[in-house]
Design a protein around this motif. Structure first.
Motif, PDB file in Angstrom:
ATOM      1  N   GLU A  90       3.249   1.229 -11.092  1.00  0.00           N
ATOM      2  CA  GLU A  90       4.201   1.767 -12.068  1.00  0.00           C
ATOM      3  C   GLU A  90       4.980   2.988 -11.607  1.00  0.00           C
ATOM      4  OE1 GLU A  90       2.482   2.488 -15.918  1.00  0.00           O
ATOM      5  OE2 GLU A  90       1.247   0.693 -15.767  1.00  0.00           O
ATOM      6  N   LYS A  91       4.307   3.934 -10.946  1.00  0.00           N
ATOM      7  CA  LYS A  91       4.965   5.215 -10.710  1.00  0.00           C
ATOM      8  C   LYS A  91       4.440   5.885  -9.448  1.00  0.00           C
ATOM      9  CE  LYS A  91       5.790   9.566 -13.191  1.00  0.00           C
ATOM     10  NZ  LYS A  91       5.491  10.303 -14.433  1.00  0.00           N
ATOM     11  N   LEU A  92       5.377   6.478  -8.707  1.00  0.00           N
ATOM     12  CA  LEU A  92       5.059   7.317  -7.543  1.00  0.00           C
ATOM     13  C   LEU A  92       5.866   8.607  -7.670  1.00  0.00           C
ATOM     14  CD1 LEU A  92       5.344   4.897  -4.483  1.00  0.00           C
ATOM     15  CD2 LEU A  92       3.276   6.051  -5.273  1.00  0.00           C
ATOM     16  N   VAL A  93       5.196   9.735  -7.479  1.00  0.00           N
ATOM     17  CA  VAL A  93       5.878  11.019  -7.432  1.00  0.00           C
ATOM     18  C   VAL A  93       5.416  11.698  -6.151  1.00  0.00           C
ATOM     19  CG1 VAL A  93       6.268  13.254  -8.540  1.00  0.00           C
ATOM     20  CG2 VAL A  93       5.895  11.202  -9.951  1.00  0.00           C
ATOM     21  N   ALA A  94       6.379  12.107  -5.332  1.00  0.00           N
ATOM     22  CA  ALA A  94       6.049  12.742  -4.055  1.00  0.00           C
ATOM     23  C   ALA A  94       7.111  13.774  -3.696  1.00  0.00           C
ATOM     24  CB  ALA A  94       5.946  11.698  -2.941  1.00  0.00           C
ATOM     25  N   THR A 110      10.716  10.722  -7.703  1.00  0.00           N
ATOM     26  CA  THR A 110       9.944   9.962  -8.684  1.00  0.00           C
ATOM     27  C   THR A 110      10.488   8.542  -8.717  1.00  0.00           C
ATOM     28  OG1 THR A 110       9.584  11.938 -10.029  1.00  0.00           O
ATOM     29  CG2 THR A 110       9.253   9.800 -11.111  1.00  0.00           C
ATOM     30  N   THR A 111       9.633   7.579  -8.466  1.00  0.00           N
ATOM     31  CA  THR A 111      10.019   6.168  -8.544  1.00  0.00           C
ATOM     32  C   THR A 111       9.231   5.525  -9.674  1.00  0.00           C
ATOM     33  OG1 THR A 111      10.514   6.059  -6.188  1.00  0.00           O
ATOM     34  CG2 THR A 111      10.118   3.964  -7.307  1.00  0.00           C
ATOM     35  N   MET A 112       9.971   4.958 -10.623  1.00  0.00           N
ATOM     36  CA  MET A 112       9.388   4.261 -11.762  1.00  0.00           C
ATOM     37  C   MET A 112       9.705   2.773 -11.630  1.00  0.00           C
ATOM     38  SD  MET A 112       8.033   6.640 -13.718  1.00  0.00           S
ATOM     39  CE  MET A 112       7.739   5.653 -15.164  1.00  0.00           C
ATOM     40  N   LEU A 113       8.711   1.932 -11.883  1.00  0.00           N
ATOM     41  CA  LEU A 113       8.892   0.483 -11.820  1.00  0.00           C
ATOM     42  C   LEU A 113       8.557  -0.115 -13.174  1.00  0.00           C
ATOM     43  CD1 LEU A 113       7.026  -0.160  -8.427  1.00  0.00           C
ATOM     44  CD2 LEU A 113       9.487   0.184  -8.776  1.00  0.00           C
ATOM     45  N   THR A 114       9.483  -0.919 -13.690  1.00  0.00           N
ATOM     46  CA  THR A 114       9.236  -1.643 -14.934  1.00  0.00           C
ATOM     47  C   THR A 114       9.555  -3.110 -14.695  1.00  0.00           C
ATOM     48  OG1 THR A 114      11.467  -1.159 -15.738  1.00  0.00           O
ATOM     49  CG2 THR A 114       9.719   0.340 -16.429  1.00  0.00           C
ATOM     50  N   ALA A 122      13.591  -0.787 -10.437  1.00  0.00           N
ATOM     51  CA  ALA A 122      13.119   0.397  -9.725  1.00  0.00           C
ATOM     52  C   ALA A 122      14.124   1.512  -9.981  1.00  0.00           C
ATOM     53  CB  ALA A 122      13.011   0.113  -8.231  1.00  0.00           C
ATOM     54  N   THR A 123      13.641   2.587 -10.582  1.00  0.00           N
ATOM     55  CA  THR A 123      14.485   3.751 -10.836  1.00  0.00           C
ATOM     56  C   THR A 123      13.903   4.915 -10.053  1.00  0.00           C
ATOM     57  OG1 THR A 123      15.021   2.960 -13.039  1.00  0.00           O
ATOM     58  CG2 THR A 123      15.466   5.286 -12.579  1.00  0.00           C
ATOM     59  N   THR A 124      14.664   5.386  -9.070  1.00  0.00           N
ATOM     60  CA  THR A 124      14.225   6.496  -8.231  1.00  0.00           C
ATOM     61  C   THR A 124      15.099   7.710  -8.525  1.00  0.00           C
ATOM     62  OG1 THR A 124      13.452   5.010  -6.498  1.00  0.00           O
ATOM     63  CG2 THR A 124      13.889   7.288  -5.854  1.00  0.00           C
ATOM     64  N   THR A 125      14.437   8.783  -8.906  1.00  0.00           N
ATOM     65  CA  THR A 125      15.130  10.043  -9.176  1.00  0.00           C
ATOM     66  C   THR A 125      14.738  11.047  -8.104  1.00  0.00           C
ATOM     67  OG1 THR A 125      15.087   9.623 -11.553  1.00  0.00           O
ATOM     68  CG2 THR A 125      15.498  11.906 -10.839  1.00  0.00           C
ATOM     69  N   VAL A 126      15.728  11.521  -7.378  1.00  0.00           N
ATOM     70  CA  VAL A 126      15.508  12.569  -6.386  1.00  0.00           C
ATOM     71  C   VAL A 126      15.964  13.873  -7.031  1.00  0.00           C
ATOM     72  CG1 VAL A 126      16.005  13.402  -4.056  1.00  0.00           C
ATOM     73  CG2 VAL A 126      15.994  10.933  -4.526  1.00  0.00           C
ATOM     74  N   ARG A 127      15.024  14.799  -7.215  1.00  0.00           N
ATOM     75  CA  ARG A 127      15.350  16.119  -7.780  1.00  0.00           C
ATOM     76  C   ARG A 127      15.298  17.122  -6.637  1.00  0.00           C
ATOM     77  NH1 ARG A 127      15.678  19.877 -12.099  1.00  0.00           N
ATOM     78  NH2 ARG A 127      16.409  18.181 -13.386  1.00  0.00           N
ATOM     79  N   TYR A 128      16.476  17.530  -6.207  1.00  0.00           N
ATOM     80  CA  TYR A 128      16.597  18.479  -5.104  1.00  0.00           C
ATOM     81  C   TYR A 128      16.288  19.891  -5.589  1.00  0.00           C
ATOM     82  CZ  TYR A 128      18.844  14.634  -2.673  1.00  0.00           C
ATOM     83  OH  TYR A 128      19.106  13.413  -2.097  1.00  0.00           O
ATOM     84  N   ASP A 129      15.633  20.674  -4.735  1.00  0.00           N
ATOM     85  CA  ASP A 129      15.305  22.055  -5.078  1.00  0.00           C
ATOM     86  C   ASP A 129      16.561  22.877  -5.340  1.00  0.00           C
ATOM     87  OD1 ASP A 129      12.653  21.409  -4.648  1.00  0.00           O
ATOM     88  OD2 ASP A 129      12.541  22.370  -2.681  1.00  0.00           O
ATOM     89  N   GLN A 130      17.632  22.547  -4.634  1.00  0.00           N
ATOM     90  CA  GLN A 130      18.874  23.320  -4.738  1.00  0.00           C
ATOM     91  C   GLN A 130      20.064  22.383  -4.958  1.00  0.00           C
ATOM     92  OE1 GLN A 130      19.325  26.005  -1.397  1.00  0.00           O
ATOM     93  NE2 GLN A 130      17.107  26.134  -1.138  1.00  0.00           N
ATOM     94  N   PRO A 131      21.020  22.798  -5.796  1.00  0.00           N
ATOM     95  CA  PRO A 131      22.208  21.954  -6.017  1.00  0.00           C
ATOM     96  C   PRO A 131      22.952  21.642  -4.723  1.00  0.00           C
ATOM     97  CG  PRO A 131      22.135  23.731  -7.626  1.00  0.00           C
ATOM     98  CD  PRO A 131      21.033  23.998  -6.622  1.00  0.00           C
TER      99      PRO A 131
END
Length: 162
Positions: A90-94, A110-114, A122-131
């Protein structure tokens, strides 16, 4: 479909890049493709001409991973991080950091699988530390390499792009 036609990309806020792809495969198989070295080496390659000579995975919370790529011209780079959350299937966060760094800071992915009717979103959200990091990713058209990798995964899974 191929390349970016089969994917959806969004860049909400200042830090995030969201990539969504539908795979015509069950969620458990797609999760395996993300977490098993023998499968990752076959699809997570970006544009043509790259190989992954290093693919190390310690799939547990607090465990790490390290990937290294090489292209036909001899260029090399790596990626490493730590798994923060794992929900099998279902989910991976790394975390992630490139070697050498091509953007400032790091990121959390964060990769979410439904799954619905045998297809997996597959929805992958990349949250960068800096804009600035997200801006750099968009400038170098990182999404094109991601789309090529996902196309490769689709072929590996033995199904047509959805």
């Amino acid at each position: 479909m191929s390349d970016q036609e089969s994917m959806n990309f969004a860049a909400p806020g200042a830090h995030d890049l969201v990539m969504t792809r539908i795979f015509d495969a069950p969620r458990a198989l797609v999760f395996d493709a993300w977490t098993k070295a023998e499968m990752l080496r076959r699809w997570l390659l970006g544009p043509e001409g790259w190989s992954m000579p290093v693919c190390e995975i310690d799939l547990q919370v607090g465990g790490g991973y390290r990937f290294a790529w090489r292209n036909d011209a001899g260029n090399e780079f790596g990626l490493s991080g730590e798994y923060r959350e794992i929900v099998p299937g279902e989910k991976l966060v790394a975390t992630e950091r490139f070697e050498p760094a091509w953007y400032p800071g790091g990121a959390t992915v964060t990769t979410m699988l439904t799954e619905t009717d045998g297809k997996t979103v597959a929805t992958t959200t990349v949250r960068y530390d800096q804009p600035e990091a997200r801006k750099r990713a968009l400038e170098i058209n990182m999404t094109k390499g991601v789309a090529a990798s996902y196309d490769r995964m689709e072929k590996m899974l033995g199904r047509k792009a959805a």
